[in-house]
Write a protein that holds these residues in place. Structure first.
Motif, PDB file in Angstrom:
ATOM      1  N   ARG A  49       0.790  -1.224   0.000  1.00  0.00           N
ATOM      2  CA  ARG A  49       0.000   0.000   0.000  1.00  0.00           C
ATOM      3  C   ARG A  49       0.828   1.284   0.000  1.00  0.00           C
ATOM      4  NH1 ARG A  49       0.215  -2.264   4.898  1.00  0.00           N
ATOM      5  NH2 ARG A  49       0.461  -1.009   6.800  1.00  0.00           N
ATOM      6  N   GLU A  50       1.986   1.260   0.653  1.00  0.00           N
ATOM      7  CA  GLU A  50       2.799   2.474   0.728  1.00  0.00           C
ATOM      8  C   GLU A  50       3.395   2.836  -0.626  1.00  0.00           C
ATOM      9  OE1 GLU A  50       2.729   4.295   3.220  1.00  0.00           O
ATOM     10  OE2 GLU A  50       1.773   2.907   4.632  1.00  0.00           O
ATOM     11  N   LYS A  53       0.846   4.663  -4.196  1.00  0.00           N
ATOM     12  CA  LYS A  53       0.523   6.074  -4.416  1.00  0.00           C
ATOM     13  C   LYS A  53      -0.989   6.309  -4.415  1.00  0.00           C
ATOM     14  CE  LYS A  53       4.758   6.918  -7.052  1.00  0.00           C
ATOM     15  NZ  LYS A  53       5.339   7.407  -8.340  1.00  0.00           N
ATOM     16  N   LEU A  54      -1.651   5.743  -3.424  1.00  0.00           N
ATOM     17  CA  LEU A  54      -3.097   5.884  -3.306  1.00  0.00           C
ATOM     18  C   LEU A  54      -3.449   7.201  -2.621  1.00  0.00           C
ATOM     19  CD1 LEU A  54      -3.918   2.276  -2.013  1.00  0.00           C
ATOM     20  CD2 LEU A  54      -4.012   3.101  -4.378  1.00  0.00           C
ATOM     21  N   ASP A  55      -4.589   7.782  -3.014  1.00  0.00           N
ATOM     22  CA  ASP A  55      -5.046   8.955  -2.280  1.00  0.00           C
ATOM     23  C   ASP A  55      -5.581   8.500  -0.917  1.00  0.00           C
ATOM     24  OD1 ASP A  55      -8.005   8.396  -2.423  1.00  0.00           O
ATOM     25  OD2 ASP A  55      -7.605   8.621  -4.560  1.00  0.00           O
ATOM     26  N   ALA A  56      -5.811   9.439  -0.023  1.00  0.00           N
ATOM     27  CA  ALA A  56      -6.141   9.103   1.365  1.00  0.00           C
ATOM     28  C   ALA A  56      -7.412   8.266   1.465  1.00  0.00           C
ATOM     29  CB  ALA A  56      -6.295  10.388   2.181  1.00  0.00           C
ATOM     30  N   GLU A  57      -8.407   8.627   0.667  1.00  0.00           N
ATOM     31  CA  GLU A  57      -9.678   7.889   0.732  1.00  0.00           C
ATOM     32  C   GLU A  57      -9.518   6.444   0.268  1.00  0.00           C
ATOM     33  OE1 GLU A  57      -9.295  10.835  -0.650  1.00  0.00           O
ATOM     34  OE2 GLU A  57     -10.517  12.198   0.579  1.00  0.00           O
ATOM     35  N   THR A  58      -8.809   6.239  -0.837  1.00  0.00           N
ATOM     36  CA  THR A  58      -8.617   4.894  -1.367  1.00  0.00           C
ATOM     37  C   THR A  58      -7.775   4.056  -0.408  1.00  0.00           C
ATOM     38  OG1 THR A  58      -8.716   5.789  -3.619  1.00  0.00           O
ATOM     39  CG2 THR A  58      -7.866   3.549  -3.367  1.00  0.00           C
ATOM     40  N   LEU A  59      -6.764   4.683   0.180  1.00  0.00           N
ATOM     41  CA  LEU A  59      -5.932   3.980   1.142  1.00  0.00           C
ATOM     42  C   LEU A  59      -6.765   3.533   2.338  1.00  0.00           C
ATOM     43  CD1 LEU A  59      -3.168   3.023   2.182  1.00  0.00           C
ATOM     44  CD2 LEU A  59      -2.820   5.327   3.119  1.00  0.00           C
ATOM     45  N   ARG A  60      -7.649   4.406   2.791  1.00  0.00           N
ATOM     46  CA  ARG A  60      -8.503   4.056   3.929  1.00  0.00           C
ATOM     47  C   ARG A  60      -9.442   2.905   3.576  1.00  0.00           C
ATOM     48  NH1 ARG A  60      -9.071   2.832   8.947  1.00  0.00           N
ATOM     49  NH2 ARG A  60     -11.004   3.557   9.943  1.00  0.00           N
TER      50      ARG A  60
END
Length: 231
Positions: A49-50, A53-60
């Protein structure tokens, strides 16, 4: 959807369907969350995941999805998965029984009153109570029932403390009146299975399991917030 529908409008047929469907749905969702190939794909993304390069919403969303699978037994061995699936199925059935028992006690109880007992009640409450009484064969009287649409406004507006207490005690004793609708054994079995589920998933308690993915995180944090309020 079955549970939502049964809670809003129900009858014996719907309740029988709810009892039948509830454990089946539990087995269905356990099969999804314990699918090794599916979790392997989710776990692969989570471990990288790190670097994605996901945006905050997608990472969550990825983090919550991964944790949801783990909390549903995706990382357990075969025996652990089998046991957890069984626990979830039993808890689903127990939850249905609990709700239906409370609903039965709620539906069976009514306090019939006369005009002299209605001090403080606005017209809309009186109208609902009159209709409830007529449905129960007491036309011309007024019924306090344990449905929230009557119980809560009655408890708010009635000037009769003695009647409010009767209604309050009946409301808080739903599922605790003995007989076929008593939830004592249901609650005992739910607590036992919840504790076993938490231990199986590596948590100290069911409270710790439930709070792990919330803002509070731990039972200790919850008590740090609530204890001063209670004092």
């Amino acid at each position: 959807l079955v549970g939502v529908g049964a809670g809003a409008y129900t009858n014996e047929t719907i309740q029988a369907l709810e009892r039948d469907i509830s454990p089946k749905m539990s087995r269905h969702f356990s099969a999804i969350s314990m699918n090794e190939r599916l979790f392997a794909r989710i776990d692969d993304l989570y471990q990288r995941r790190e670097s994605l390069k996901l945006d905050a919403e997608t990472l969550r969303v990825l983090e919550k999805t991964w944790k949801g699978f783990v909390r549903s037994g995706a990382k357990l061995d075969a025996d652990g998965k089998k046991r957890l699936a069984k626990i979830s199925e039993e808890l689903s059935s127990l939850g249905t029984s609990f709700g239906q028992n409370v609903l039965a006690d709620e539906s069976d109880w009514a306090l019939f009153l006369d005009e002299a007992d209605l001090a403080g009640l606005p017209d809309f409450v009186k109208s609902s109570m009159a209709e409830a009484a007529e449905i129960r064969g007491q036309k011309g009287r007024y019924a306090v029932t344990l449905s929230r649409s009557i119980y809560e406004p009655f408890s708010t507006f009635s000037e009769r403390r003695d009647l409010r207490e009767i209604a309050f005690r009946a409301f808080t004793m739903r599922g605790q009146n003995g007989g076929a609708t008593d939830n004592t054994n249901v609650v005992r079995d739910m607590l036992r299975l919840r504790a076993e589920k938490a231990k199986l998933l590596g948590y100290a308690s069911f409270a710790a399991l439930k709070l792990d993915d919330t803002m509070a995180k731990t039972p200790k944090a919850v008590h740090a917030l609530l204890d001063p309020v209670w004092e």
